[in-house]
Design a protein around this motif. Structure first.
Motif, short mmCIF file in Angstrom:
data_model
loop_
_atom_site.label_atom_id
_atom_site.label_comp_id
_atom_site.label_asym_id
_atom_site.label_seq_id
_atom_site.Cartn_x
_atom_site.Cartn_y
_atom_site.Cartn_z
N TYR A 157 -14.58 116.10 59.14
CA TYR A 157 -15.52 117.21 58.92
C TYR A 157 -16.89 116.85 59.50
O TYR A 157 -17.57 117.71 60.08
N ASN A 185 -3.63 120.38 54.43
CA ASN A 185 -5.03 120.80 54.33
C ASN A 185 -5.86 120.19 55.46
O ASN A 185 -6.77 120.83 55.99
N TYR A 225 -10.46 113.38 55.48
CA TYR A 225 -10.88 114.78 55.59
C TYR A 225 -12.37 114.91 55.92
O TYR A 225 -12.76 115.57 56.88
N ASP A 226 -13.21 114.26 55.12
CA ASP A 226 -14.66 114.39 55.32
C ASP A 226 -15.14 113.66 56.57
O ASP A 226 -16.14 114.05 57.18
N LEU A 254 -12.12 124.50 61.56
CA LEU A 254 -13.51 124.05 61.53
C LEU A 254 -14.26 124.51 62.77
O LEU A 254 -13.86 124.24 63.89
N VAL A 297 -7.71 116.88 48.99
CA VAL A 297 -7.66 116.56 50.42
C VAL A 297 -7.49 115.06 50.60
O VAL A 297 -7.64 114.28 49.66
N ILE A 348 -14.58 124.62 52.22
CA ILE A 348 -13.46 123.70 52.26
C ILE A 348 -12.27 124.45 52.86
O ILE A 348 -11.98 125.59 52.48
N PHE A 349 -11.64 123.86 53.83
CA PHE A 349 -10.53 124.50 54.53
C PHE A 349 -9.21 123.98 53.97
O PHE A 349 -8.86 122.81 54.17
N CYS A 386 -5.24 122.15 58.46
CA CYS A 386 -5.99 123.41 58.34
C CYS A 386 -7.45 123.21 58.74
O CYS A 386 -8.04 124.05 59.43
N LEU A 387 -8.03 122.08 58.33
CA LEU A 387 -9.42 121.78 58.71
C LEU A 387 -9.56 121.66 60.21
O LEU A 387 -10.50 122.23 60.81
#
Length: 240
Positions: free
Chosen positions: A157, A100, A153-154, A108, A149, A139-140, A103-104
């Motif tokens: 992001y 995941n 992750y964040d 993004l 995730v 959310i990706f 993927c982000l």
């Protein structure tokens, strides 16, 4: 001793009654880290006893949740559809969370400049209801059913690679500070705070943790206990 045993029993019963494997792992893991922090040691026999108790409890909760094994293995795209679910899920929580994240990185379009990691502020203050755009970020993920995730992750992001570096430096500094404070702290709750952060780091693959309002609620409750033990109880003394 009786009171401690009763409270410990209740804390173990809560995740069992909620049929939550995550809460069980979190509660037991925090207890273990607290024990290690206080005693500065953890014997092999304790680990064996813990595993002997935890494995049946984990398997029992897996059965009680009544998941469809074939359905979940289909989502996870397991080569062997008959793989036991208690093996599949821990593996997928780790492997897919980093998928995941990949993927982000690939999808993004623009960074959120701090708004994602400030979600606890928007949630705990109610600002997310007054201004939904503060939390309106897609959310990706690789599959819509697999939305968990990883810890960074964040951070990515918000600010990309720079965000991960800053997040790593900040968490590292906090962990180092807690390690030093724990070594000379006379307040026993300091060990619980240390255990909380240690557990979050140990389960870094599971969720973003510090972008979760529940995490800050738990930390606030523990901080309140730290203050109460150090200042609110004359028995312990004010030098704690």
């Amino acid at each position: 001793l009786i009171l401690a045993a009763a409270v410990t029993g209740i804390s173990i019963l809560i995740p069992l009654l909620c049929v939550s494997r995550f809460q069980l792992i979190l509660a037991v893991g925090m207890a273990v880290f607290t024990f290690i922090s206080v005693r500065r040691t953890f014997r092999l026999k304790y680990l064996l006893i813990l595993c002997a108790l935890m494995v049946p409890a984990y398997l029992a909760l897996t059965v009680l949740r009544s998941h469809s094994v074939s359905y979940l293995n289909g989502i996870f795209e397991m080569k062997n559809p008959h793989t036991p679910i208690f093996v599949t899920q821990p593996y997928m929580y780790i492997a897919n969370n980093y998928d995941n994240f990949n993927c982000l990185v690939e999808q993004l379009g623009s960074h959120s400049m701090g708004l994602r990691m400030l979600f606890p502020v928007w949630a705990l203050t109610g600002l997310k209801f007054l201004n939904p755009s503060l939390v309106n970020f897609p959310i990706f993920v690789t599959k819509e059913e697999l939305t968990t995730v990883t810890l960074i992750y964040d951070a990515y992001y918000d600010f990309g690679v720079l965000g991960i570096l800053l997040f790593g430096l900040l968490t590292g500094a906090v962990c180092a500070l807690l390690y030093r404070l724990r070594a000379r702290a006379s307040n026993p709750v300091c060990h619980v705070i240390y255990a909380q952060i240690a557990m979050y780091m140990a389960l870094a693959f599971f969720t973003t943790w510090f972008s979760n309002p529940s995490t800050w609620f738990y930390l606030a409750v523990t901080a309140a206990a730290y203050w109460f033990v150090g200042h609110g109880l004359p028995y312990f003394g004010r030098d704690m």
